[in-house]
Design a protein around this motif. Structure first.
Motif, PDB file in Angstrom:
ATOM      1  N   LEU A 127      -3.913  -1.019  -2.784  1.00 38.50           N
ATOM      2  CA  LEU A 127      -2.758  -1.635  -3.162  1.00 38.50           C
ATOM      3  C   LEU A 127      -2.038  -1.737  -1.951  1.00 38.50           C
ATOM      4  O   LEU A 127      -2.383  -1.797  -1.338  1.00 38.50           O
ATOM      5  CB  LEU A 127      -2.008  -0.881  -4.151  1.00 38.50           C
ATOM      6  N   LEU A 147       1.458  -3.505   0.046  1.00 34.62           N
ATOM      7  CA  LEU A 147       3.349  -3.502  -0.158  1.00 34.62           C
ATOM      8  C   LEU A 147       3.607  -5.530   0.636  1.00 34.62           C
ATOM      9  O   LEU A 147       2.827  -5.566   2.480  1.00 34.62           O
ATOM     10  CB  LEU A 147       3.897  -2.757   0.781  1.00 34.62           C
ATOM     11  N   HIS A 168       4.153  -4.236  -4.675  1.00 35.93           N
ATOM     12  CA  HIS A 168       2.912  -3.390  -4.964  1.00 35.93           C
ATOM     13  C   HIS A 168       1.931  -4.662  -5.496  1.00 35.93           C
ATOM     14  O   HIS A 168       2.201  -4.862  -6.847  1.00 35.93           O
ATOM     15  CB  HIS A 168       2.994  -2.573  -5.711  1.00 35.93           C
TER      16      HIS A 168
END
Length: 248
Positions: A54, A56, A91
């Motif tokens: 993931l 940001l 995300h």
């Protein structure tokens, strides 16, 4: 001037397409400014790599007059365009970034970007910035939902495998294991329970509407939803089954 810009932005994305098309995969790297293959393109900065593939990411826009927050966002120049960070983050999965966006340029020093995002998370934003985020969030909603659901499914599968390898006499389903994790999928929300906060991902249809959030009978939030992501400070772990979100 501000109203005209908002109308221009709203008309531009209303006539566009929020679904990105596949591109030739390009490896993602922290510091890249990329663009999702939507119409018009949706630019963003890859700010940080999290666990489990993931990332940001922070939207980047050329609508500078709509992003006059306090403090002002960092500005970046690219091919004659001046771009600013929007005061919100998402995300997004690695494979979505790599397969549905292209690299534009890279920012080597992310200090000012990280400081800006931290400083504007809980301040009162100008009304026109809130309106911009409200419109922009619709472009991100499906990308965020797919990213988070896939992350949960993979974590559930990993826990299931670990459990089976450790004790084959007590097989637990991924769904049962998920109840012991920090994630909760509700009927109208997706929740992440962290040590110091509850992060809720809510339907786009709730934007601009009043909602209430309760843990058992305790009201922990009531107000107008300005973003698809709602953060409520506090440690609510252990109360996953007592969370209720209601549109008022």
């Amino acid at each position: 001037m501000i109203l005209n810009l908002l109308k221009l932005y709203e008309d531009t994305i209303k006539d566009g397409d929020h679904t990105p098309v596949p591109l030739e995969p390009e490896p993602v790297q922290v510091g890249q400014v990329r663009a999702f293959s939507m119409i018009p393109e949706e630019r963003f900065l890859v700010l940080e790599e999290l666990d489990n593939d993931l990332f940001l990411v922070v939207p980047v826009s050329s609508y500078l007059q709509l992003l006059t927050t306090d403090p002002l966002p960092p500005l970046y120049e690219w091919r004659g365009l001046r771009l600013a960070l929007a005061p919100i983050w998402y995300h997004i999965r690695k494979e979505i970034i790599e397969n549905y966006s292209r690299k534009l340029f890279i920012i080597k020093d992310l200090t000012s970007a990280k400081n800006y995002i931290k400083s504007v998370q809980r301040q009162n934003l100008p009304w026109y910035t809130k309106k911009f985020l409200h419109l922009n969030a619709k472009r991100w909603a499906n990308l965020v939902l797919v990213s988070l659901l896939k992350d949960v499914w993979e974590r559930e599968e990993e826990l299931y495998i670990q459990r089976v390898q450790g004790d084959t006499s007590k097989l637990l389903t991924p769904l049962a294991l998920a109840a012991h994790s920090k994630y909760k999928r509700g009927e109208n929300y997706f929740a992440v329970f962290e040590e110091d906060r509850l992060r809720l991902y809510l339907p786009v249809d709730y934007l601009g509407k009043r909602i209430s959030v309760r843990i058992k009978d305790e009201l922990i939030f009531e107000g107008t939803l300005e973003s698809v992501i709602l953060e409520i400070m506090g440690d609510f772990r252990g109360f996953e089954e007592d969370l209720h979100v209601v549109q008022l």
